[in-house]
Scaffold this motif. Sequence first.
Motif, PDB file in Angstrom:
ATOM      1  N   GLU A 119     -30.596 -26.769  18.542  1.00  0.00           N
ATOM      2  CA  GLU A 119     -29.949 -25.577  17.991  1.00  0.00           C
ATOM      3  C   GLU A 119     -28.859 -25.027  18.910  1.00  0.00           C
ATOM      4  O   GLU A 119     -27.815 -24.595  18.452  1.00  0.00           O
ATOM      5  CB  GLU A 119     -31.007 -24.500  17.712  1.00  0.00           C
ATOM      6  CG  GLU A 119     -31.880 -24.811  16.503  1.00  0.00           C
ATOM      7  CD  GLU A 119     -32.852 -23.689  16.198  1.00  0.00           C
ATOM      8  OE1 GLU A 119     -33.288 -23.008  17.154  1.00  0.00           O
ATOM      9  OE2 GLU A 119     -33.169 -23.493  15.020  1.00  0.00           O
ATOM     10  N   GLN A 140     -26.863 -26.346   4.092  1.00  0.00           N
ATOM     11  CA  GLN A 140     -25.959 -26.622   5.209  1.00  0.00           C
ATOM     12  C   GLN A 140     -24.782 -27.485   4.779  1.00  0.00           C
ATOM     13  O   GLN A 140     -23.653 -27.285   5.235  1.00  0.00           O
ATOM     14  CB  GLN A 140     -26.731 -27.293   6.347  1.00  0.00           C
ATOM     15  CG  GLN A 140     -27.669 -26.345   7.068  1.00  0.00           C
ATOM     16  CD  GLN A 140     -28.533 -27.044   8.093  1.00  0.00           C
ATOM     17  OE1 GLN A 140     -28.750 -28.246   8.025  1.00  0.00           O
ATOM     18  NE2 GLN A 140     -29.044 -26.289   9.067  1.00  0.00           N
ATOM     19  N   THR A 182     -33.676 -32.501  15.475  1.00  0.00           N
ATOM     20  CA  THR A 182     -33.779 -31.448  14.462  1.00  0.00           C
ATOM     21  C   THR A 182     -33.737 -32.006  13.059  1.00  0.00           C
ATOM     22  O   THR A 182     -33.538 -31.289  12.112  1.00  0.00           O
ATOM     23  CB  THR A 182     -32.632 -30.434  14.654  1.00  0.00           C
ATOM     24  OG1 THR A 182     -31.397 -31.110  14.582  1.00  0.00           O
ATOM     25  CG2 THR A 182     -32.763 -29.702  15.956  1.00  0.00           C
ATOM     26  N   GLN A 229     -36.035 -30.212  10.947  1.00  0.00           N
ATOM     27  CA  GLN A 229     -35.976 -28.765  10.933  1.00  0.00           C
ATOM     28  C   GLN A 229     -34.696 -28.235  10.318  1.00  0.00           C
ATOM     29  O   GLN A 229     -34.662 -27.153   9.788  1.00  0.00           O
ATOM     30  CB  GLN A 229     -36.052 -28.237  12.385  1.00  0.00           C
ATOM     31  CG  GLN A 229     -37.258 -28.736  13.157  1.00  0.00           C
ATOM     32  CD  GLN A 229     -37.059 -28.521  14.636  1.00  0.00           C
ATOM     33  OE1 GLN A 229     -36.304 -27.650  15.055  1.00  0.00           O
ATOM     34  NE2 GLN A 229     -37.709 -29.293  15.442  1.00  0.00           N
ATOM     35  N   GLY A 230     -33.574 -28.994  10.459  1.00  0.00           N
ATOM     36  CA  GLY A 230     -32.272 -28.485  10.042  1.00  0.00           C
ATOM     37  C   GLY A 230     -31.763 -27.515  11.063  1.00  0.00           C
ATOM     38  O   GLY A 230     -30.945 -26.706  10.684  1.00  0.00           O
ATOM     39  N   ARG A 285     -28.039 -32.184  12.378  1.00  0.00           N
ATOM     40  CA  ARG A 285     -29.441 -32.612  12.469  1.00  0.00           C
ATOM     41  C   ARG A 285     -29.699 -33.625  13.567  1.00  0.00           C
ATOM     42  O   ARG A 285     -30.788 -34.176  13.662  1.00  0.00           O
ATOM     43  CB  ARG A 285     -29.887 -33.139  11.102  1.00  0.00           C
ATOM     44  CG  ARG A 285     -29.808 -32.036  10.068  1.00  0.00           C
ATOM     45  CD  ARG A 285     -30.202 -32.431   8.693  1.00  0.00           C
ATOM     46  NE  ARG A 285     -29.931 -31.328   7.760  1.00  0.00           N
ATOM     47  CZ  ARG A 285     -30.046 -31.408   6.457  1.00  0.00           C
ATOM     48  NH1 ARG A 285     -30.439 -32.551   5.909  1.00  0.00           N
ATOM     49  NH2 ARG A 285     -29.778 -30.374   5.692  1.00  0.00           N
ATOM     50  N   LYS A 336     -31.632 -24.848   5.323  1.00  0.00           N
ATOM     51  CA  LYS A 336     -31.336 -26.256   5.577  1.00  0.00           C
ATOM     52  C   LYS A 336     -30.711 -26.942   4.364  1.00  0.00           C
ATOM     53  O   LYS A 336     -29.770 -27.725   4.496  1.00  0.00           O
ATOM     54  CB  LYS A 336     -32.619 -26.976   5.973  1.00  0.00           C
ATOM     55  CG  LYS A 336     -32.454 -28.470   6.165  1.00  0.00           C
ATOM     56  CD  LYS A 336     -33.782 -29.126   6.482  1.00  0.00           C
ATOM     57  CE  LYS A 336     -33.628 -30.640   6.526  1.00  0.00           C
ATOM     58  NZ  LYS A 336     -34.909 -31.317   6.816  1.00  0.00           N
ATOM     59  N   ASP A 337     -31.213 -26.627   3.148  1.00  0.00           N
ATOM     60  CA  ASP A 337     -30.710 -27.323   1.964  1.00  0.00           C
ATOM     61  C   ASP A 337     -29.343 -26.822   1.524  1.00  0.00           C
ATOM     62  O   ASP A 337     -28.799 -27.306   0.526  1.00  0.00           O
ATOM     63  CB  ASP A 337     -31.707 -27.211   0.808  1.00  0.00           C
ATOM     64  CG  ASP A 337     -31.928 -25.779   0.341  1.00  0.00           C
ATOM     65  OD1 ASP A 337     -31.500 -24.842   1.064  1.00  0.00           O
ATOM     66  OD2 ASP A 337     -32.528 -25.580  -0.727  1.00  0.00           O
TER      67      ASP A 337
END
Length: 381
Positions: A315, A125, A377, A380-381, A311, A122-123
């Motif tokens: 998904e 993306q 999301t 969650q990412g 986000r 996620k960090d």
Amino acid sequence: MRYALLISLATGIGYLPFALTIPILPGHVTDRLHGGPADVGAVVSSYAVTSLLSRPVSGALMNRLGTRALSIGGAVLTALATVCYPLAGSIGQLVVLRLVVGVGMGVMQAATGVWPVQLVAKDRQNWALGLGGTVNYLALGLGAPLGTLLAGWTGMAETFVIAGLVTLIVIPIAAYVPEVRIPPKTEKADVDRRQALLGTVLPSVALVFTAFGFAAVASFAVAKFDALGVAGGAAVVTAYSLTVVVLRIAGTWIRWEVTRPVELVALFVVEAVGIALVGLSHGLAMGVVGGVLTGVGMWQIYPALGVFVVRSVGERGRAMALSVFGACFTVGVAIGSGSLGLIAQAAGYRAMFLVCAACILLGLLVAVTASRVRGPTAAQG
């Protein structure tokens, strides 16, 4: 990250048929096919129509067929159409081939644009979203002069064939990188469709406005300085492109993600100020500064808005949402080039660049609204 970099490399390779052939297509149209300026415009721009239309369709198919299949299929289609350029005996036939190339590139770029985001945490993306644009800038910057050199060394027909065959390098890369498939049952039932829609539409509209800055610099910076009698206007375009590329490469080691509206405001304002400086400048130095500031703003605007999209959707909706989002940059460039050209013709380049800066600030209002949309999301990412 290694796999994301490989797929982004494939994105740049898939862009090479466009970059290598763009400097020689006009001469091919006028010399071999005996076309005029209008024919050149039709041939050069026709690919964008099908490229744009095929992106949302690709997003809809991605969950079913997968990113690998679409990447390989798009690469094969692009290669086949490009190597057939020399066989076109008329302007109409060449336009048809360009339309087919647009489909191939649209499908391939949609898949390779989503794939890195699926591969990283996620960090990362934000970083992954910026990769595709970075390699496309590099492909265009290196491919255009290389295409000219190849045509001089081997001839136009041979250059078209080389450009098409290069695309096939995408295939082994796509076959090697692991694919992320989202099973239907993994989608959460509590997805808020209204939030997901707003989370896609608002960043996409903001992207259309910010793409006006790219259109202004790429299409009119050189003409603006030529009208002033100042040589070297291409330096503004180079300053802009290099700034984006350098900052995004630095982003591989420097982690920074837009998380607050004030940061988003700063990016849009910097881009708008840069565009205004290009318009107000009477000398090249100030224009180059404007190009750098425009690049500083656009360095993070695209990935920041893309993260909002990621986000705000589930998904399984990510592929479709990102494909639509990416297509909106092309929409912005097309609308911007056309409308800004009319403004420049009616009121001059200075007024045109100032109107462009105002449009970017209008996009800021939409972007700030988009930053307040929180989809399912977000955590969650």
